[in-house]
Design a protein around this motif. Structure first.
Motif, PDB file in Angstrom:
ATOM      1  N   GLU A  67     171.875  36.725 -10.874  1.00 10.71           N
ATOM      2  CA  GLU A  67     171.122  35.842  -9.986  1.00 10.71           C
ATOM      3  C   GLU A  67     169.697  35.599 -10.491  1.00 10.71           C
ATOM      4  OE1 GLU A  67     171.829  35.683  -5.359  1.00 10.71           O
ATOM      5  OE2 GLU A  67     169.907  36.641  -5.723  1.00 10.71           O
ATOM      6  N   VAL A  68     169.609  35.203 -11.754  1.00 10.97           N
ATOM      7  CA  VAL A  68     168.320  34.878 -12.352  1.00 10.97           C
ATOM      8  C   VAL A  68     168.342  33.488 -12.990  1.00 10.97           C
ATOM      9  CG1 VAL A  68     166.650  35.497 -14.151  1.00 10.97           C
ATOM     10  CG2 VAL A  68     167.668  37.281 -12.733  1.00 10.97           C
ATOM     11  N   TYR A 150     153.864  34.289  -6.364  1.00 13.40           N
ATOM     12  CA  TYR A 150     154.974  34.993  -7.025  1.00 13.40           C
ATOM     13  C   TYR A 150     156.301  34.666  -6.353  1.00 13.40           C
ATOM     14  CZ  TYR A 150     158.066  38.737  -8.568  1.00 13.40           C
ATOM     15  OH  TYR A 150     159.132  39.429  -9.069  1.00 13.40           O
ATOM     16  N   GLU A 151     156.301  34.535  -5.026  1.00  8.17           N
ATOM     17  CA  GLU A 151     157.526  34.184  -4.316  1.00  8.17           C
ATOM     18  C   GLU A 151     158.029  32.817  -4.741  1.00  8.17           C
ATOM     19  OE1 GLU A 151     159.168  36.337  -2.395  1.00  8.17           O
ATOM     20  OE2 GLU A 151     157.600  37.743  -3.000  1.00  8.17           O
ATOM     21  N   SER A 153     157.493  31.455  -7.631  1.00  6.84           N
ATOM     22  CA  SER A 153     157.877  31.523  -9.042  1.00  6.84           C
ATOM     23  C   SER A 153     159.297  32.045  -9.233  1.00  6.84           C
ATOM     24  CB  SER A 153     156.900  32.412  -9.824  1.00  6.84           C
ATOM     25  OG  SER A 153     157.073  33.782  -9.493  1.00  6.84           O
ATOM     26  N   LYS A 154     159.916  32.551  -8.185  1.00  6.58           N
ATOM     27  CA  LYS A 154     161.288  33.054  -8.275  1.00  6.58           C
ATOM     28  C   LYS A 154     162.318  31.935  -8.393  1.00  6.58           C
ATOM     29  CE  LYS A 154     160.440  37.277  -5.560  1.00  6.58           C
ATOM     30  NZ  LYS A 154     160.805  37.993  -4.289  1.00  6.58           N
ATOM     31  N   CYS A 155     161.891  30.694  -8.196  1.00  6.07           N
ATOM     32  CA  CYS A 155     162.827  29.565  -8.260  1.00  6.07           C
ATOM     33  C   CYS A 155     163.541  29.552  -9.607  1.00  6.07           C
ATOM     34  CB  CYS A 155     162.091  28.247  -8.029  1.00  6.07           C
ATOM     35  SG  CYS A 155     163.168  26.799  -8.109  1.00  6.07           S
ATOM     36  N   MET A 156     164.867  29.443  -9.589  1.00  5.69           N
ATOM     37  CA  MET A 156     165.660  29.451 -10.817  1.00  5.69           C
ATOM     38  C   MET A 156     166.384  28.123 -11.022  1.00  5.69           C
ATOM     39  SD  MET A 156     168.484  32.217  -9.510  1.00  5.69           S
ATOM     40  CE  MET A 156     169.305  32.023  -7.923  1.00  5.69           C
ATOM     41  N   GLN A 182     157.458  23.681  -6.574  1.00 11.56           N
ATOM     42  CA  GLN A 182     156.828  23.986  -7.855  1.00 11.56           C
ATOM     43  C   GLN A 182     155.463  23.289  -7.991  1.00 11.56           C
ATOM     44  OE1 GLN A 182     158.277  26.333 -10.330  1.00 11.56           O
ATOM     45  NE2 GLN A 182     158.963  26.696  -8.253  1.00 11.56           N
ATOM     46  N   CYS A 222     168.604  29.094   0.182  1.00 12.31           N
ATOM     47  CA  CYS A 222     167.929  29.546  -1.040  1.00 12.31           C
ATOM     48  C   CYS A 222     168.285  30.996  -1.365  1.00 12.31           C
ATOM     49  CB  CYS A 222     166.408  29.416  -0.884  1.00 12.31           C
ATOM     50  SG  CYS A 222     165.499  29.993  -2.351  1.00 12.31           S
ATOM     51  N   LYS A 224     166.935  33.072  -3.263  1.00 12.45           N
ATOM     52  CA  LYS A 224     165.750  33.909  -3.461  1.00 12.45           C
ATOM     53  C   LYS A 224     164.859  33.971  -2.228  1.00 12.45           C
ATOM     54  CE  LYS A 224     166.528  35.105  -7.698  1.00 12.45           C
ATOM     55  NZ  LYS A 224     166.838  36.523  -8.030  1.00 12.45           N
ATOM     56  N   ILE A 226     162.961  31.720  -0.937  1.00 13.95           N
ATOM     57  CA  ILE A 226     161.670  31.067  -1.175  1.00 13.95           C
ATOM     58  C   ILE A 226     161.266  30.253   0.061  1.00 13.95           C
ATOM     59  CG2 ILE A 226     160.464  29.381  -2.624  1.00 13.95           C
ATOM     60  CD1 ILE A 226     162.390  30.197  -4.893  1.00 13.95           C
TER      61      ILE A 226
END
Length: 249
Positions: A67-68, A150-151, A153-156, A182, A222, A224, A226
Motif C-alpha cells: 500500500e505504497v 506529512y499527511e 504527502s502520503k498520497c500515492m 497536492q 482514501c 491513507k 488523507i
C-alpha cells in the motif's frame, strides 16, 4: 478441489482497450491471511475458471504489495480500494472485482492513470530545485505545518478518490481531489510557495476547484486517510485571496 475451502471470485475482464467487458468466475484454494493479489496469483498459476474451462490469466498491475505505490487499485465488492491490503477474510463472498471505471481500461484489471498524472503536471505538483543545489539549505518548514503536510504527502496517486467522486466523469473535466490536495501540500512548502500563484491560477480555471461538489466520498475511500476535503476547504480560502489580489492588481 474436493472439500478444500475455496474463494469465489467474480472478475470483470476485458481483452483489450477496444473490447467489451465481460465477467468470469473463478474458484481458488483458500489459505489464511490471503489478500486479493494472492488470489489473483493463484489464477495466474492455474488459469481455469469455475466451469473448469482453460482460460487466460487475469491481468492486473501491482508493484510494492504494501500500500505504497497505488498501482493495484480496483473496485472490490463495490468499493475502490487497494488489492494488496484487501484481505480475503474481511470480504463477503462471492468477491466481485472490477477495474476502476474512471480510467481507461487497458486489459482486465489494468488501467491507464495517465490523465491523473497529467493533472499533477497541470497544477505543478512539485518543488522546482534546478540550479539551487549550491545555495545551501533551504528555509525550514515549521513543525506544526510539517505535521499536517506529512499527511498530505502520503498520497500515492492510486485513483481511489477519483473513482469515488461523482464529479469525475466523462461529462466533466474536473481534475479531482488528489491533485487539489497536492496543490495545498506544495503551496505550504517554503520553497514551493514561490510558485503558489501559478498553482492557484491553474485550479481557478475550468475543471478546477469550483467543479468540486463536496460529496466527501473521497475521504471515505482514501486508503491513507488523507484529509482531502480539509485541503479543498483551505484552497477555497487561498483562491479567494488570490482572486482579490488579481482584482485589485
Amino acid at each position: 478441489m474436493g472439500t478444500e475451502k475455496t474463494i469465489h471470485l467474480i472478475i470483470t475482464r476485458q481483452k483489450d482497450a477496444q473490447s467489451a467487458p465481460y465477467t468470469e468466475e473463478f474458484m481458488v484454494p483458500y489459505r489464511s491471511n490471503m489478500n486479493i493479489i494472492s488470489s489473483l496469483m493463484e489464477i495466474q498459476k492455474n488459469p481455469v475458471n469455475a466451469k473448469g474451462e482453460k482460460t487466460t490469466p487475469v491481468i492486473w498491475e501491482s508493484v510494492c504489495l504494501e500500500e505504497v505505490c497505488g498501482a493495484c487499485s480496483m473496485v472490490i465488492n463495490g468499493k475502490p480500494r487497494q488489492a494488496c491490503s484487501s484481505l480475503i477474510d474481511q470480504l463477503d463472498q462471492p468477491i466481485h472485482i472490477a477495474p476502476l471505471a474512471t480510467f481507461p481500461v487497458m486489459r482486465d484489471l489494468m488501467i491507464d492513470r495517465s490523465w491523473m498524472f497529467n493533472a499533477l503536471k497541470k497544477v505543478k505538483a512539485w518543488i522546482p530545485i534546478d540550479g539551487t543545489h549550491d545555495l545551501g539549505p533551504g528555509p525550514r518548514m515549521p513543525e506544526k505545518t510539517r505535521q499536517w503536510a506529512y499527511e498530505l504527502s502520503k498520497c500515492m496517486t492510486c485513483g481511489c478518490c477519483l473513482e469515488a467522486c461523482p464529479n469525475v466523469n466523462e461529462k466533466s473535466n474536473f481534475i479531482g481531489p488528489a491533485p487539489l490536495s497536492q496543490v495545498r501540500l506544495f503551496n505550504a512548502h517554503p520553497t514551493g510557495a514561490m510558485h503558489k500563484e501559478e498553482r492557484l491560477l491553474a485550479i481557478m480555471g475550468e475543471g478546477g476547484l469550483t467543479s468540486c461538489g463536496n460529496s466527501q466520498n473521497c475521504v471515505e475511500v482514501c486508503p491513507k486517510g488523507i484529509p482531502l476535503t480539509t485541503s479543498i476547504a483551505d484552497l477555497n480560502r487561498q483562491t479567494t485571496i488570490q482572486s482579490l489580489k488579481n482584482f485589485f492588481g
